[in-house]
Design a protein around this motif. Structure first.
Motif, PDB file in Angstrom:
ATOM      1  N   VAL A   1     -30.329  14.062  24.276  1.00  7.52           N
ATOM      2  CA  VAL A   1     -30.866  14.440  25.391  1.00  7.52           C
ATOM      3  C   VAL A   1     -32.532  13.695  25.341  1.00  7.52           C
ATOM      4  O   VAL A   1     -33.215  13.676  26.277  1.00  7.52           O
ATOM      5  CB  VAL A   1     -31.339  16.197  25.397  1.00  7.52           C
ATOM      6  CG1 VAL A   1     -32.038  16.488  26.313  1.00  7.52           C
ATOM      7  CG2 VAL A   1     -29.786  16.824  25.318  1.00  7.52           C
ATOM      8  N   PHE A   2     -33.078  13.744  24.122  1.00 11.14           N
ATOM      9  CA  PHE A   2     -34.118  13.028  23.861  1.00 11.14           C
ATOM     10  C   PHE A   2     -34.372  11.692  24.448  1.00 11.14           C
ATOM     11  O   PHE A   2     -35.306  11.379  25.370  1.00 11.14           O
ATOM     12  CB  PHE A   2     -34.670  13.335  22.578  1.00 11.14           C
ATOM     13  CG  PHE A   2     -36.097  12.849  22.430  1.00 11.14           C
ATOM     14  CD1 PHE A   2     -36.571  11.901  21.494  1.00 11.14           C
ATOM     15  CD2 PHE A   2     -37.247  13.342  23.130  1.00 11.14           C
ATOM     16  CE1 PHE A   2     -37.763  11.434  21.287  1.00 11.14           C
ATOM     17  CE2 PHE A   2     -38.639  12.931  22.976  1.00 11.14           C
ATOM     18  CZ  PHE A   2     -38.804  11.851  22.073  1.00 11.14           C
TER      19      PHE A   2
ATOM     20  N   THR B   1     -34.218  11.634  28.039  1.00 10.89           N
ATOM     21  CA  THR B   1     -35.637  12.028  28.523  1.00 10.89           C
ATOM     22  C   THR B   1     -36.680  10.810  28.724  1.00 10.89           C
ATOM     23  O   THR B   1     -37.365  10.528  29.302  1.00 10.89           O
ATOM     24  CB  THR B   1     -36.451  13.209  27.802  1.00 10.89           C
ATOM     25  OG1 THR B   1     -35.279  14.321  27.460  1.00 10.89           O
ATOM     26  CG2 THR B   1     -37.410  13.781  28.341  1.00 10.89           C
TER      27      THR B   1
ATOM     28  N   ALA C   1     -35.705   8.474  31.110  1.00 14.16           N
ATOM     29  CA  ALA C   1     -35.987   8.636  32.438  1.00 14.16           C
ATOM     30  C   ALA C   1     -37.808   8.712  32.596  1.00 14.16           C
ATOM     31  O   ALA C   1     -38.188   8.119  33.546  1.00 14.16           O
ATOM     32  CB  ALA C   1     -36.099  10.430  32.573  1.00 14.16           C
ATOM     33  N   ALA C   2     -38.485   8.792  31.343  1.00 15.61           N
ATOM     34  CA  ALA C   2     -39.884   8.415  31.324  1.00 15.61           C
ATOM     35  C   ALA C   2     -40.163   7.028  31.572  1.00 15.61           C
ATOM     36  O   ALA C   2     -41.099   6.682  32.291  1.00 15.61           O
ATOM     37  CB  ALA C   2     -40.507   9.221  30.094  1.00 15.61           C
ATOM     38  N   ALA C   3     -39.629   6.070  30.516  1.00 16.89           N
ATOM     39  CA  ALA C   3     -39.856   4.876  30.438  1.00 16.89           C
ATOM     40  C   ALA C   3     -39.194   3.998  31.505  1.00 16.89           C
ATOM     41  O   ALA C   3     -39.598   2.837  31.495  1.00 16.89           O
ATOM     42  CB  ALA C   3     -39.381   4.309  28.961  1.00 16.89           C
ATOM     43  N   ALA C   4     -38.064   4.480  32.145  1.00 16.17           N
ATOM     44  CA  ALA C   4     -37.345   3.538  33.350  1.00 16.17           C
ATOM     45  C   ALA C   4     -38.551   3.039  34.035  1.00 16.17           C
ATOM     46  O   ALA C   4     -39.460   3.958  34.303  1.00 16.17           O
ATOM     47  CB  ALA C   4     -36.621   4.437  33.993  1.00 16.17           C
ATOM     48  N   ILE C   5     -38.531   1.530  34.069  1.00 16.01           N
ATOM     49  CA  ILE C   5     -39.471   0.919  35.111  1.00 16.01           C
ATOM     50  C   ILE C   5     -39.368   1.452  36.550  1.00 16.01           C
ATOM     51  O   ILE C   5     -38.400   1.717  37.129  1.00 16.01           O
ATOM     52  CB  ILE C   5     -38.903  -0.443  35.006  1.00 16.01           C
ATOM     53  CG1 ILE C   5     -38.882  -1.011  33.707  1.00 16.01           C
ATOM     54  CG2 ILE C   5     -40.050  -1.213  36.006  1.00 16.01           C
ATOM     55  CD1 ILE C   5     -37.992  -2.398  33.527  1.00 16.01           C
ATOM     56  N   ALA C   6     -40.813   1.889  37.069  1.00 15.75           N
ATOM     57  CA  ALA C   6     -40.844   2.666  38.164  1.00 15.75           C
ATOM     58  C   ALA C   6     -40.102   1.797  39.273  1.00 15.75           C
ATOM     59  O   ALA C   6     -39.783   2.722  40.079  1.00 15.75           O
ATOM     60  CB  ALA C   6     -42.387   2.694  38.502  1.00 15.75           C
TER      61      ALA C   6
ATOM     62  N   ALA D   1     -36.359   3.114  40.422  1.00 14.18           N
ATOM     63  CA  ALA D   1     -36.479   4.462  40.967  1.00 14.18           C
ATOM     64  C   ALA D   1     -36.138   4.256  42.547  1.00 14.18           C
ATOM     65  O   ALA D   1     -35.554   4.821  43.121  1.00 14.18           O
ATOM     66  CB  ALA D   1     -37.410   5.292  40.511  1.00 14.18           C
TER      67      ALA D   1
ATOM     68  N   THR E   1     -25.341  17.034  28.774  1.00 13.39           N
ATOM     69  CA  THR E   1     -26.079  15.888  28.660  1.00 13.39           C
ATOM     70  C   THR E   1     -25.928  15.144  30.128  1.00 13.39           C
ATOM     71  O   THR E   1     -26.522  14.279  30.534  1.00 13.39           O
ATOM     72  CB  THR E   1     -25.552  14.752  27.728  1.00 13.39           C
ATOM     73  OG1 THR E   1     -24.221  14.558  27.982  1.00 13.39           O
ATOM     74  CG2 THR E   1     -25.771  15.378  26.328  1.00 13.39           C
TER      75      THR E   1
ATOM     76  N   PHE F   1     -26.918  16.139  33.118  1.00 11.59           N
ATOM     77  CA  PHE F   1     -28.014  16.136  34.192  1.00 11.59           C
ATOM     78  C   PHE F   1     -29.169  15.071  33.915  1.00 11.59           C
ATOM     79  O   PHE F   1     -29.559  14.467  34.844  1.00 11.59           O
ATOM     80  CB  PHE F   1     -28.383  17.237  34.565  1.00 11.59           C
ATOM     81  CG  PHE F   1     -27.593  18.302  34.983  1.00 11.59           C
ATOM     82  CD1 PHE F   1     -26.670  18.006  36.288  1.00 11.59           C
ATOM     83  CD2 PHE F   1     -27.280  19.557  34.659  1.00 11.59           C
ATOM     84  CE1 PHE F   1     -25.896  18.851  36.803  1.00 11.59           C
ATOM     85  CE2 PHE F   1     -26.428  20.333  35.260  1.00 11.59           C
ATOM     86  CZ  PHE F   1     -25.550  20.090  36.243  1.00 11.59           C
ATOM     87  N   THR F   2     -29.064  15.028  32.350  1.00 10.60           N
ATOM     88  CA  THR F   2     -30.077  14.050  32.016  1.00 10.60           C
ATOM     89  C   THR F   2     -29.730  12.799  32.288  1.00 10.60           C
ATOM     90  O   THR F   2     -30.369  11.815  32.814  1.00 10.60           O
ATOM     91  CB  THR F   2     -30.534  14.273  30.534  1.00 10.60           C
ATOM     92  OG1 THR F   2     -30.566  15.846  30.272  1.00 10.60           O
ATOM     93  CG2 THR F   2     -31.909  13.588  30.026  1.00 10.60           C
TER      94      THR F   2
ATOM     95  N   ALA G   1     -30.309  12.088  36.121  1.00 12.43           N
ATOM     96  CA  ALA G   1     -31.695  11.938  36.539  1.00 12.43           C
ATOM     97  C   ALA G   1     -32.336  10.600  35.872  1.00 12.43           C
ATOM     98  O   ALA G   1     -32.962  10.108  36.543  1.00 12.43           O
ATOM     99  CB  ALA G   1     -32.273  12.966  35.823  1.00 12.43           C
TER     100      ALA G   1
ATOM    101  N   LEU H   1     -33.181  20.805  40.292  1.00 10.30           N
ATOM    102  CA  LEU H   1     -33.043  19.658  39.448  1.00 10.30           C
ATOM    103  C   LEU H   1     -32.771  18.139  40.017  1.00 10.30           C
ATOM    104  O   LEU H   1     -32.644  17.018  39.573  1.00 10.30           O
ATOM    105  CB  LEU H   1     -31.802  19.521  38.667  1.00 10.30           C
ATOM    106  CG  LEU H   1     -31.545  20.802  38.001  1.00 10.30           C
ATOM    107  CD1 LEU H   1     -30.190  20.882  37.120  1.00 10.30           C
ATOM    108  CD2 LEU H   1     -32.507  21.181  37.080  1.00 10.30           C
TER     109      LEU H   1
ATOM    110  N   ASN I   1     -43.154   8.350  36.704  1.00 15.17           N
ATOM    111  CA  ASN I   1     -41.710   8.583  36.931  1.00 15.17           C
ATOM    112  C   ASN I   1     -41.212   9.929  37.245  1.00 15.17           C
ATOM    113  O   ASN I   1     -40.524  10.205  38.165  1.00 15.17           O
ATOM    114  CB  ASN I   1     -40.691   8.026  35.650  1.00 15.17           C
ATOM    115  CG  ASN I   1     -40.718   6.428  35.785  1.00 15.17           C
ATOM    116  OD1 ASN I   1     -40.041   5.868  36.590  1.00 15.17           O
ATOM    117  ND2 ASN I   1     -41.427   6.126  34.962  1.00 15.17           N
TER     118      ASN I   1
ATOM    119  N   GLU J   1     -36.415  19.068  31.079  1.00 13.71           N
ATOM    120  CA  GLU J   1     -36.088  18.255  29.813  1.00 13.71           C
ATOM    121  C   GLU J   1     -37.495  17.999  28.883  1.00 13.71           C
ATOM    122  O   GLU J   1     -37.498  18.496  27.691  1.00 13.71           O
ATOM    123  CB  GLU J   1     -35.343  17.019  29.983  1.00 13.71           C
ATOM    124  CG  GLU J   1     -34.175  17.217  30.477  1.00 13.71           C
ATOM    125  CD  GLU J   1     -34.264  16.915  32.168  1.00 13.71           C
ATOM    126  OE1 GLU J   1     -35.316  16.811  32.452  1.00 13.71           O
ATOM    127  OE2 GLU J   1     -33.064  17.025  32.639  1.00 13.71           O
TER     128      GLU J   1
END
Lengths: 338, 417
Positions: free
Chosen positions: A5-6, A9, A12-17, A20, A85, A87-88, A91, A112, B50, B383
């Motif tokens: 999950v982490f 996460t 999701a956070a670090a994916a290059i903008a 998206a 896991t 949905f993470t 996303a 979500l 993001n 999350e």
């Protein structure tokens, strides 16, 4: 699990903008492979066969999408996800489409930020018990120990159902279907509850399926369907209309047997539009005109997929029920291809 | 920036920042710090960016929303109508309970195994060696799953206890039932309840507080008694007889209180699908408890062994020369000195236990990780917030344990004067 999950996460956070906003269709085409999220193994819906090939009802949706987009139903990378896991993974973009008997709910859609591409199986939550228990109705389950997959809608339905009926129960939280099966067979829980289709699929794998019964109560609506992340309408339309093409094919009598024949041209303009002989529906969302033909060729129309994976001739033996065409008294109803 | 330093006479050139050893280390430190900060800023910015692209905001409002799911092991009042915050509290208490009992048993097991491993008895020392190596060298998760699977697969179901020709029976005069769902043991009950104090988020039974106060008071009084006896012994050379006073102080008050409160046990009995009444120790709890205790106990055993070996051999010989028995030597001479070496690594073992409780997810133990970090995150889709909160809570618990143990360490370490 914590890590998954982490990492998800973080991903999701670090994916290059950029990723998206870029079109998913181009990503998938460039990759040459569709990343499809499936369960860790529910027989009939998504499970690898003896040769290691993923088979099943949900898997067929992925193969149809891959056939429509990449012209090859084999170009799918199946990513196993648990109830927790999935949905993470979706996303964060780790998977392009999630076909894992996932219930369409308001909050999953709106909060979500997922787009459900339709319903491929109308289901409801049921209970399975051992016959030796002597229970014939879910109303008699007061005080029972119930195995339940965590992170699912069934968990919430269960709580609601026992509360409404003023009964108590002891939940045994479980991560995957396989674990639940082991716990249930060991007698560590009296009842196993999940979608009725999943129960039937699980029961089919038992050594003694005749000793287990599904209780008559269906306590919820569980419309299951493939879903994609919000924000890419083109991609969600491709998945939605691929599913619709499979449903419409059954309604129009297009099967994998007569597909080639019908693709040469027919008297029925709707079939012609579906199979790409008339109009240019495919190019409207970035595919060629034969996308639906390839999708149907991958595993047959909806009815053929159903019959081959979970239908009455399979060990799982599910009747069409609500999942019959609208013309047969079911709920399947594809909007017109026009 | 001042480019020259007039007072020292020597002129300052920018290149000196790199080539002059007086400034170089500072230059490097500043550059690295800026890079680090830039890295962090990039991470935060990227996350915010993001999240916005996904259309998600960052807030903790979900904690006050109705949870909707049930938790099997609850130390405080909780129903599916309670909030996600409440579910988090239930999980936190389950985590703390597991960590606490595991720390206690791991310490007991560890000290015994560590001392016995140094035994002159060949079989005993080899057996302990086997235990330590077996548990230390297999991943904890496997031990948890093995114990859980053994409990689930090989124990009888509650239905096996039913009927005239039951295949299983309860142990210890029908008071304990070991089933494949867990162990049912007699539970304490009181006929008179003094009510509960509401502490805002949790309410604590006054009965419990009273008993706790009496036990702590008795222990304190007993310590005073023994200190007094020691003082008398040092002054007069004769130690007053204390054993019956100790027994009286330790047991009389608590007995009186328990009788006054109408203390009795409720025994588990088979009703419906499961045993009812009594206290239910679920398989998940037992598997976690045993695995954590045995696994960490093996590490603590090694710490204890190292601590004992660190005490010079001369100390033992000196004690023997004074005519002390081996058990006195160990308890009065060796262990107090060994503690100085044992305590610091023991702190990290306690922290490991606390953090390893999060493996409970593997067997469905409803700890903080399973409630907040599992179901809540999954049902609400928060999350990032959930994981950050989870990390923060674990950090807080760990720092607290670490702080408390450091206080203890300061009290036993070598006093240098």
């Amino acid at each position: 699990m914590k890590k998954t999950v982490f990492v998800g996460t973080l991903a999701a956070a670090a994916a290059i903008a950029g990723t998206a906003s870029a079109a998913k269709l181009d990503d998938v085409k460039a990759r040459g492979e569709l990343n499809c999220g499936v369960s860790t193994g529910v027989n009939g819906f998504s499970a690898p066969d003896s040769a290691g090939e993923w088979q099943g009802f949900d898997v067929a949706v992925c193969r149809a999408v891959a056939a429509a987009v990449l012209s090859d139903p084999k170009k799918v990378k199946f990513v196993t996800t648990t109830g927790q896991t999935r949905f993470t993974a979706l996303a964060s973009g780790e998977i392009d489409v999630l076909a894992r008997n996932t219930t369409w709910t308001f909050s999953r859609d709106v909060d979500l930020k997922f787009t459900f591409a339709g319903v491929n199986y109308y289901d409801g939550q049921g209970f399975m018990v051992n016959k030796a228990l002597g229970v014939s109705s879910a109303k008699e389950l007061d005080g029972a120990t119930v195995c339940i997959q965590t992170g699912t809608t069934t968990e919430l339905n269960l709580a609601d159902y026992f509360k409404v009926n003023n009964m108590s129960y002891e939940p045994v939280p479980i991560e995957t279907n396989a674990e639940a099966q082991q716990q249930y067979l060991a007698g560590a829980c009296d009842v196993y509850t999940t979608d009725a289709s999943g129960l039937a699929a699980t029961r089919a794998t038992f050594a003694d399926p005749e000793n287990h019964i599904l209780l008559p109560e269906i306590i919820s609506k569980e419309p299951l369907g493939p879903l994609v992340a919000h924000g890419d309408d083109q991609w969600s339309e491709i998945v939605m209309w691929t599913l619709n093409a499979l449903i419409a094919a059954e309604e129009l009598g297009v099967t994998s047997a007569n597909l080639e024949e019908l693709a040469k041209g027919t008297e029925n303009p709707e079939i012609n539009r579906l199979l790409g002989n008339e109009g240019d529906l495919g190019p409207m969302f970035g595919l060629d005109n034969e996308w639906a033909k390839r999708a149907i060729m991958a595993g047959g129309n909806y009815g053929e997929i159903f019959a081959a994976t979970i239908g009455e001739s399979t060990p799982i033996g599910l009747a069409r029920g609500l999942n019959a065409q609208w013309t047969q008294g079911g709920l399947l109803y594809s909007p017109p291809f026009r | 920036m001042a480019m020259t330093n007039e007072s020292s006479g020597a002129s300052f050139r920018p290149s000196m920042l790199l080539y002059d050893t007086r400034y170089r280390s500072m230059t490097i430190q500043i550059v690295v710090m800026f890079m680090l900060m830039a890295g962090f800023a990039w991470l935060v910015d990227n996350t915010v960016e993001n999240l916005r692209a996904l259309g998600k905001d960052f807030n903790f409002n979900f904690l006050s929303v109705r949870a909707g799911y049930d938790i099997n092991q609850r130390l405080v009042e909780y129903t599916n109508d309670s909030s996600h915050g409440r579910a988090m509290l239930v999980g936190l208490l389950n985590t703390l309970l597991l960590a606490l009992v595991s720390c206690v048993t791991a310490t007991v097991i560890g000290v015994i195994a560590g001392v016995l491993r140094l035994s002159k008895n060949w079989i005993v020392s080899r057996l302990m060696g086997l235990y330590v190596e077996a548990f230390r060298n297999v991943p904890l998760l496997l031990w948890i799953i093995v114990i859980f699977a053994v409990m689930t697969e090989s124990m009888p179901a509650p239905s096996a206890f039913r009927g005239e020709n039951a295949t299983s029976s309860m142990l210890f005069f029908d008071t304990v039932a070991i089933t494949n769902r867990g162990v049912y043991v007699p539970g304490p009950l009181f006929t008179t309840s003094l009510g509960a104090i509401n502490l805002g988020i949790i309410s604590v039974s006054i009965n419990f507080l009273l008993i706790l106060a009496v036990v702590v008071g008795s222990l304190w009084a007993n310590i005073r008694l023994l200190r007094h006896a020691t003082a008398v012994q040092e002054a007069t050379g004769l130690r007053p007889v204390t054993w019956w006073k100790s027994l009286l102080i330790l047991f009389a008050p608590i007995t009186v209180v328990l009788i006054a409160l109408g203390f009795h046990l409720s025994y588990p009995s088979l009703q419906g699908f499961n045993f009812q009444d009594g206290t239910f120790l679920r398989n998940s709890f037992i598997a976690m408890w045993l695995a954590l205790s045995l696994y960490t106990g093996a590490f603590i055993a090694e710490n204890v062994r190292a601590g004992i070996l660190a005490v010079s051999r001369g100390q033992t010989e000196a004690a023997f020369a004074l005519g002390m028995r081996p058990s006195w030597t160990m308890n009065l001479v060796i262990l107090p000195q060994a503690l100085r070496v044992i305590i610091p690594p023991l702190i990290s073992q306690y922290l490991n236990i606390t953090k390893n409780t999060s493996l409970g997810i593997a067997v469905g133990y409803m700890d903080l990780r399973s409630t907040l970090g599992g179901i809540t995150i999954n049902q609400t889709g928060r999350e990032l917030e959930g994981m950050l909160l989870l990390m923060l809570v674990y950090l807080a618990i760990s720092l607290l344990i670490s702080g408390l143990m450091n206080i203890y360490n300061n009290s036993v370490r070598l006093k240098e004067r």
